[in-house]
Design a protein around this motif. Structure first.
Motif, mmCIF file in Angstrom:
data_model
loop_
_atom_site.group_PDB
_atom_site.id
_atom_site.type_symbol
_atom_site.label_atom_id
_atom_site.label_comp_id
_atom_site.label_asym_id
_atom_site.label_seq_id
_atom_site.Cartn_x
_atom_site.Cartn_y
_atom_site.Cartn_z
ATOM 1 N N GLY A 392 0.823 -1.209 0.000
ATOM 2 C CA GLY A 392 0.000 0.000 0.000
ATOM 3 C C GLY A 392 0.855 1.255 0.000
ATOM 4 O O GLY A 392 0.573 2.211 -0.735
ATOM 5 N N ALA A 393 1.893 1.265 0.828
ATOM 6 C CA ALA A 393 2.787 2.419 0.882
ATOM 7 C C ALA A 393 3.532 2.596 -0.436
ATOM 8 O O ALA A 393 3.752 3.724 -0.894
ATOM 9 C CB ALA A 393 3.773 2.266 2.036
ATOM 10 N N LEU A 394 3.930 1.492 -1.048
ATOM 11 C CA LEU A 394 4.630 1.571 -2.335
ATOM 12 C C LEU A 394 3.708 2.113 -3.424
ATOM 13 O O LEU A 394 4.120 2.933 -4.249
ATOM 14 C CB LEU A 394 5.159 0.196 -2.727
ATOM 15 N N MET A 395 2.461 1.656 -3.421
ATOM 16 C CA MET A 395 1.501 2.176 -4.393
ATOM 17 C C MET A 395 1.308 3.674 -4.198
ATOM 18 O O MET A 395 1.274 4.449 -5.171
ATOM 19 C CB MET A 395 0.166 1.442 -4.250
ATOM 20 N N ASN A 396 1.205 4.101 -2.941
ATOM 21 C CA ASN A 396 1.057 5.532 -2.657
ATOM 22 C C ASN A 396 2.255 6.319 -3.184
ATOM 23 O O ASN A 396 2.097 7.406 -3.750
ATOM 24 C CB ASN A 396 0.910 5.763 -1.156
ATOM 25 N N ARG A 397 3.445 5.780 -2.968
ATOM 26 C CA ARG A 397 4.654 6.506 -3.379
ATOM 27 C C ARG A 397 4.708 6.696 -4.884
ATOM 28 O O ARG A 397 4.908 7.808 -5.378
ATOM 29 C CB ARG A 397 5.904 5.767 -2.891
ATOM 30 N N ILE A 398 4.518 5.626 -5.647
ATOM 31 C CA ILE A 398 4.669 5.766 -7.098
ATOM 32 C C ILE A 398 3.496 6.528 -7.710
ATOM 33 O O ILE A 398 3.670 7.283 -8.669
ATOM 34 C CB ILE A 398 4.868 4.398 -7.787
ATOM 35 N N GLY A 399 2.295 6.346 -7.139
ATOM 36 C CA GLY A 399 1.137 7.059 -7.672
ATOM 37 C C GLY A 399 1.228 8.549 -7.426
ATOM 38 O O GLY A 399 1.012 9.368 -8.333
ATOM 39 N N LYS A 400 1.560 8.929 -6.191
ATOM 40 C CA LYS A 400 1.676 10.345 -5.853
ATOM 41 C C LYS A 400 2.850 10.988 -6.594
ATOM 42 O O LYS A 400 2.752 12.136 -7.050
ATOM 43 C CB LYS A 400 1.850 10.508 -4.351
ATOM 44 N N SER A 401 3.952 10.255 -6.731
ATOM 45 C CA SER A 401 5.109 10.802 -7.443
ATOM 46 C C SER A 401 4.764 11.120 -8.891
ATOM 47 O O SER A 401 5.132 12.168 -9.423
ATOM 48 C CB SER A 401 6.289 9.822 -7.389
#
Length: 459
Positions: A392-401
């Motif tokens: 979930g945190a990884l998805m947040n990172r790449i999506g927000k980036s």
């Protein structure tokens, strides 16, 4: 931020379909941590990070719309719409949506911020096709039925009431208003009782049509995922919904701006019968694209980011004046905020504020000791890595980036930027930000004489 991109590769079209453009942004190591990006002809961006060693996957869709995109009359519409996308499509009822993910033990949710909205589902890797189909259906096929608008209005009003019952949360909305005033960034994400009661189905439907175009969206998936498979499944879902008809469309660029905050010495008090007084003392910070944000992150960690921080030691450990005291930063596309929060007995408000103000002034004048900076760098580095230990945190990172910066940065590059921060960098950003005359937001049962004295804390 930096991306290490391979040459763009074109996937051959089949049956006359337009070609998608795919890049490898971060190569990873032996296929682990590889970040790839595909732009579909309709302007939809899809980014994935592959971790073959896990058995889960998180799929999300980010929309480049938040409460700052609302007019005063539409305040709360973004969050209202977030709720309504769960209420049903032509294919699924609200119960169908929730039960589909529940049936496989998955988690599904969404959140609205001032500059973006995200919808996501976390499932076993074998159930990723289901998550993709459900979330894509929600984003492209919401009915926004009049009866759902009316029913959900009550739910949102209860959510506003719940937030107002938590002064430790509500004070941050008050601080945003203190610093940013009656502007889109200064208004609450949830809206107000008046604006929610006034919103109608037509307004929300038009808002949906305007801001949920594929060019405004970023699809992100992380975990045990195959990029090509995710792209194929997402493309199929969007094409079935008729959402990729503009073959010449290009993705919306990240937000930009040059807003300068000049708020200084403003005090806002919300008098409530609470056991504690909740205060935020703060000043303008940095935009999220500012290169000095790394130094600000180190400064924030040393000043109020943990149990060894100056504020925690001075206010709680040495004097026992507060249970919770910390500092934080908020970065937007064109401006930012820096704040210090404390919750304390109303009779101790002025002592706590004086200690916080003295500490800010001391750091602004003299900077931080080398050992404090080293400890803050270690804390920030460790928390950055530990915060990325689930899909979930990884998805947040790449999506927000992708949505906010338009590029990706590897964890190693992030750690390198943090490690490069010098005492002079921290001293410079502290001298620039902490010398601003602060503003103050307070929620609590303060008497008239106490309220009159609050201006002393920002003078």
């Amino acid at each position: 931020m930096t991306s290490r991109s391979s040459a763009t590769t074109a996937r051959p079209s089949s049956g006359g379909r337009a070609v998608a453009r795919t890049q490898t942004l971060l190569p990873g190591s032996n296929g682990i941590g590889t970040v790839r990006r595909t732009v579909l002809p309709g302007g939809l961006r899809i980014v994935t990070e592959t971790l073959p060693s896990v058995r889960s996957a998180t799929f999300g869709i980010w929309a480049n719309v938040g409460s700052r995109d609302e007019t005063p009359a539409l305040n709360g519409a973004t969050h209202y719409l977030e709720h309504l996308l769960f209420k049903g499509t032509a294919k699924r009822t609200a119960l169908d949506i929730s039960s589909a993910i529940d049936a496989v033990g998955g988690e599904m949710n969404a959140f609205t911020a001032k500059e973006y909205t995200c919808y996501y589902a976390r499932v076993l890797d074998t159930d990723l096709p289901l998550a993709i189909d459900v979330v894509c259906d929600m984003l492209t096929g919401s009915l926004i039925a009049p009866e759902d608008v009316d029913a959900e209005r009550g739910v949102i009003l209860e959510e506003i009431a719940m937030t107002e019952d938590d002064p430790g949360d509500c004070v941050h909305d008050l601080f945003a208003h203190t610093m940013l005033g009656d502007t889109p960034l200064g208004r609450p994400v949830l809206g107000t009782v008046d604006t929610i009661n006034a919103l109608n189905r037509g307004q929300i439907a038009r808002f949906y049509k305007k801001h949920y175009d594929p060019t405004h969206l970023v699809v992100a998936a992380a975990g045990n995922v195959d990029h090509t498979t995710v792209v194929r499944q997402v493309r199929r879902a969007f094409e079935k919904a008729g959402a990729l008809t503009r073959t010449d469309a290009v993705p919306l660029a990240p937000r930009q701006g040059s807003r300068t905050l000049r708020t200084a010495g403003k005090v806002e008090l919300l008098n409530r019968r609470t056991e504690q007084a909740h205060v935020v003392l703060g000043m303008p910070g940095l935009a999220r694209t500012d290169d000095r944000r790394w130094a600000l992150g180190v400064l924030n960690a040393a000043l109020g980011g943990g149990m060894s921080s100056r504020l925690f030691q001075e206010v709680r450990e040495k004097r026992g004046l507060a249970y919770s005291v910390y500092s934080y930063t908020s970065g937007f596309a064109d401006c930012g905020l820096f704040g210090v929060y404390a919750g304390c007995r109303p009779s101790q408000v002025h002592d706590v504020l004086k200690l916080c103000r003295d500490e800010l002034d001391r750091v602004a004048a003299h900077g931080l000791a080398d050992d404090e900076i080293a400890r803050a760098i270690g804390q920030l580095s460790g928390s950055t890595v530990l915060g990325l230990e689930d899909t979930g945190a990884l998805m947040n990172r790449i999506g927000k980036s992708e949505l906010c910066w338009g590029e990706q940065m590897s964890v190693d590059d992030m750690l390198a930027r943090i490690a490069e921060v010098t005492p002079d960098d921290v001293r410079e950003v502290a001298g620039e930000l902490l010398t601003h005359r602060p503003s103050l937001s307070v929620i609590g049962p303060l008497k008239d004489k106490q309220a009159d004295r609050l201006h002393e804390a920002v003078s």
